[in-house]
Design an enzyme around this catalytic site. Sequence first.
Site, PDB file in Angstrom:
ATOM      1  N   ARG A 115       2.709  31.506 -34.801  1.00 27.83           N
ATOM      2  CA  ARG A 115       3.419  32.470 -33.617  1.00 27.83           C
ATOM      3  C   ARG A 115       2.685  32.553 -32.353  1.00 27.83           C
ATOM      4  NH1 ARG A 115       8.315  33.813 -36.647  1.00 27.83           N
ATOM      5  NH2 ARG A 115       9.139  34.888 -34.978  1.00 27.83           N
TER       6      ARG A 115
ATOM      7  N   GLN B 193      11.851  45.990 -29.468  1.00 27.61           N
ATOM      8  CA  GLN B 193      11.559  45.585 -30.764  1.00 27.61           C
ATOM      9  C   GLN B 193      10.513  44.326 -30.989  1.00 27.61           C
ATOM     10  OE1 GLN B 193      15.333  45.930 -33.515  1.00 27.61           O
ATOM     11  NE2 GLN B 193      15.811  45.684 -31.233  1.00 27.61           N
ATOM     12  N   ASN B 194      10.203  43.794 -29.581  1.00 28.21           N
ATOM     13  CA  ASN B 194       9.503  42.335 -29.579  1.00 28.21           C
ATOM     14  C   ASN B 194       8.260  42.847 -29.473  1.00 28.21           C
ATOM     15  OD1 ASN B 194      11.980  41.267 -29.328  1.00 28.21           O
ATOM     16  ND2 ASN B 194      11.929  41.084 -27.114  1.00 28.21           N
TER      17      ASN B 194
ATOM     18  N   HIS C 270       7.766  47.522 -32.494  1.00 27.03           N
ATOM     19  CA  HIS C 270       7.085  47.051 -33.579  1.00 27.03           C
ATOM     20  C   HIS C 270       5.616  46.498 -33.355  1.00 27.03           C
ATOM     21  CE1 HIS C 270      11.640  46.257 -35.179  1.00 27.03           C
ATOM     22  NE2 HIS C 270      11.036  47.353 -35.305  1.00 27.03           N
TER      23      HIS C 270
ATOM     24  N   CYS D  80     -12.485  43.064 -41.066  1.00 26.85           N
ATOM     25  CA  CYS D  80     -12.548  44.226 -40.016  1.00 26.85           C
ATOM     26  C   CYS D  80     -13.959  44.489 -39.389  1.00 26.85           C
ATOM     27  CB  CYS D  80     -11.996  45.425 -40.554  1.00 26.85           C
ATOM     28  SG  CYS D  80     -12.027  46.946 -39.702  1.00 26.85           S
TER      29      CYS D  80
ATOM     30  N   CYS E 221     -15.148  48.419 -40.646  1.00 30.08           N
ATOM     31  CA  CYS E 221     -15.547  48.709 -42.111  1.00 30.08           C
ATOM     32  C   CYS E 221     -16.351  47.453 -42.853  1.00 30.08           C
ATOM     33  CB  CYS E 221     -14.311  49.194 -42.956  1.00 30.08           C
ATOM     34  SG  CYS E 221     -13.211  47.711 -43.204  1.00 30.08           S
TER      35      CYS E 221
ATOM     36  N   SER F  59      20.256  42.146 -32.622  1.00 27.03           N
ATOM     37  CA  SER F  59      21.363  42.173 -33.447  1.00 27.03           C
ATOM     38  C   SER F  59      21.667  43.276 -34.183  1.00 27.03           C
ATOM     39  CB  SER F  59      21.192  41.182 -34.799  1.00 27.03           C
ATOM     40  OG  SER F  59      19.831  41.577 -35.127  1.00 27.03           O
TER      41      SER F  59
ATOM     42  N   GLU G  58      26.494  36.885 -28.227  1.00 22.30           N
ATOM     43  CA  GLU G  58      27.459  37.169 -29.540  1.00 22.30           C
ATOM     44  C   GLU G  58      27.409  38.682 -29.694  1.00 22.30           C
ATOM     45  OE1 GLU G  58      28.236  34.440 -31.285  1.00 22.30           O
ATOM     46  OE2 GLU G  58      26.883  33.025 -30.278  1.00 22.30           O
TER      47      GLU G  58
ATOM     48  N   ALA H  22      20.621  37.086 -21.416  1.00 22.74           N
ATOM     49  CA  ALA H  22      19.773  38.019 -20.861  1.00 22.74           C
ATOM     50  C   ALA H  22      19.177  37.339 -19.391  1.00 22.74           C
ATOM     51  CB  ALA H  22      18.569  38.442 -21.523  1.00 22.74           C
TER      52      ALA H  22
HETATM   53  P1  OAD Z   1      17.508  39.196 -34.103  1.00 18.75           P
HETATM   54  O1  OAD Z   1      16.929  37.552 -34.411  1.00 18.75           O
HETATM   55  O2  OAD Z   1      17.965  39.844 -35.362  1.00 18.75           O
HETATM   56  O3  OAD Z   1      18.511  38.837 -33.059  1.00 18.75           O
HETATM   57  C1  OAD Z   1      18.625  38.447 -31.779  1.00 18.75           C
HETATM   58  C2  OAD Z   1      19.823  38.455 -31.097  1.00 18.75           C
HETATM   59  O4  OAD Z   1      19.490  38.087 -29.820  1.00 18.75           O
HETATM   60  C3  OAD Z   1      21.084  38.105 -31.520  1.00 18.75           C
HETATM   61  O5  OAD Z   1      22.112  39.199 -31.407  1.00 18.75           O
HETATM   62  C4  OAD Z   1      21.400  37.002 -30.581  1.00 18.75           C
HETATM   63  O6  OAD Z   1      22.874  36.698 -30.382  1.00 18.75           O
HETATM   64  C5  OAD Z   1      20.926  37.440 -29.358  1.00 18.75           C
HETATM   65  N1  OAD Z   1      20.603  36.303 -28.421  1.00 18.75           N
HETATM   66  C6  OAD Z   1      20.469  35.018 -28.685  1.00 18.75           C
HETATM   67  N2  OAD Z   1      19.822  34.446 -27.511  1.00 18.75           N
HETATM   68  C7  OAD Z   1      20.042  35.471 -26.597  1.00 18.75           C
HETATM   69  C8  OAD Z   1      19.830  35.456 -25.107  1.00 18.75           C
HETATM   70  N3  OAD Z   1      19.315  34.235 -24.404  1.00 18.75           N
HETATM   71  N4  OAD Z   1      20.304  36.443 -24.349  1.00 18.75           N
HETATM   72  C9  OAD Z   1      20.488  37.515 -24.975  1.00 18.75           C
HETATM   73  N5  OAD Z   1      20.523  37.701 -26.332  1.00 18.75           N
HETATM   74  C10 OAD Z   1      20.499  36.750 -27.049  1.00 18.75           C
HETATM   75  O7  OAD Z   1      16.281  39.964 -33.188  1.00 18.75           O
HETATM   76  P2  OAD Z   1      16.122  41.336 -33.252  1.00 18.75           P
HETATM   77  O8  OAD Z   1      17.632  42.330 -32.890  1.00 18.75           O
HETATM   78  O9  OAD Z   1      15.183  41.708 -32.203  1.00 18.75           O
HETATM   79  O10 OAD Z   1      11.571  43.330 -37.131  1.00 18.75           O
HETATM   80  O11 OAD Z   1      15.794  41.729 -34.550  1.00 18.75           O
HETATM   81  C11 OAD Z   1      14.902  43.351 -34.769  1.00 18.75           C
HETATM   82  C12 OAD Z   1      13.787  42.832 -35.648  1.00 18.75           C
HETATM   83  O12 OAD Z   1      14.167  42.243 -36.691  1.00 18.75           O
HETATM   84  C13 OAD Z   1      12.701  42.359 -35.015  1.00 18.75           C
HETATM   85  O13 OAD Z   1      11.638  43.253 -34.317  1.00 18.75           O
HETATM   86  C14 OAD Z   1      11.813  41.980 -36.232  1.00 18.75           C
HETATM   87  C15 OAD Z   1      12.728  41.392 -37.045  1.00 18.75           C
HETATM   88  O14 OAD Z   1      13.130  41.266 -38.457  1.00 18.75           O
HETATM   89  C16 OAD Z   1      10.308  43.219 -37.263  1.00 18.75           C
HETATM   90  O15 OAD Z   1       9.440  42.461 -37.187  1.00 18.75           O
HETATM   91  C17 OAD Z   1       9.953  44.617 -38.018  1.00 18.75           C
END
Ligand code: OAD
Length: 252
Positions: free
Chosen positions: A72, A103-104, A121, A152, A155, A195, A221, A237
Amino acid sequence: MNAEILARAAELVAASQRPVVFTGAGVSKESGIPTFRDAMDGLWARYNPEDLATPRAFEAHPELVWNFYEHRRETLKNCQPNPAHYALAELERRAPACVVITQNVDGFHQMAGSRNVIPLHGNIRENRCFYLCPGVVPSTDLPKDGPIPPICPQCGEKSLRPNVIWFGEYLDDALMAAASEAISQCDLLLIVGTSGAVQPAASLAHQAIRMGKAVIEINPEPTPYSDQVDLFLAGTAGEILPRLIPGSTAIS
Ligand code: OAD
């Protein structure tokens, strides 16, 4: 995109003194970063990211999980902030109390110039001890050779792990409290590219809705938030934010 809805949203944004922006993987999609749930490529196609992003997976297969994050990080090296990130940095210049709760883990909001960022996150560009040693080690400071995962430096015993929140882990209390406080102080919430599927982060947007804040959502969506927000802008976005917040420029 309905021009009237866009114009109403632009008015709300222009009038806001204390906007809060809640972002998810969708905001980085136009930077070329796959969303967390997007299918993975190449060698990683047979893995479900949600199975790798856990403390248990790291304990059982530390090298596999470390290499997944290295993959990644490699993807990130070829990507940059996009017009959505720059538009949000411009929003903070206009309304200095603006807060981005994200959350990114890619750090693109900060790279684009946003300063009030709450990275719920964590940050994939950093590492920390799998045990309890405090502090973080930037990936740029890691030795080029040696064990995988690296040990690490504090430690000298436990492995380093990426400085991100995994499934089944608690969010940092202080960050969550700061995010909740920002929501309660805001006069507008923008929900962008999430989402709304992952708790407790998703509950922050519900908090704003419950408090009767003005809420705008941007997503191609509909999501569970869409029928509860004041304005739902269907689109990406990178396409919509620069139209709501014109005048942003990329910092090179
Ligand atoms: P998701 O992958 O669940 O959702 C991404 C969202 O972005 C979806 O609703 C898509 O429709 C939308 N999307 C896609 N392309 C887009 C664009 N160009 N502009 C705007 N929106 C767009 O991602 P997150 O909601 O960020 O957690 O997920 C939250 C968390 O779930 C992440 O931080 C991660 C993951 O599991 C951890 O790592 C703890």
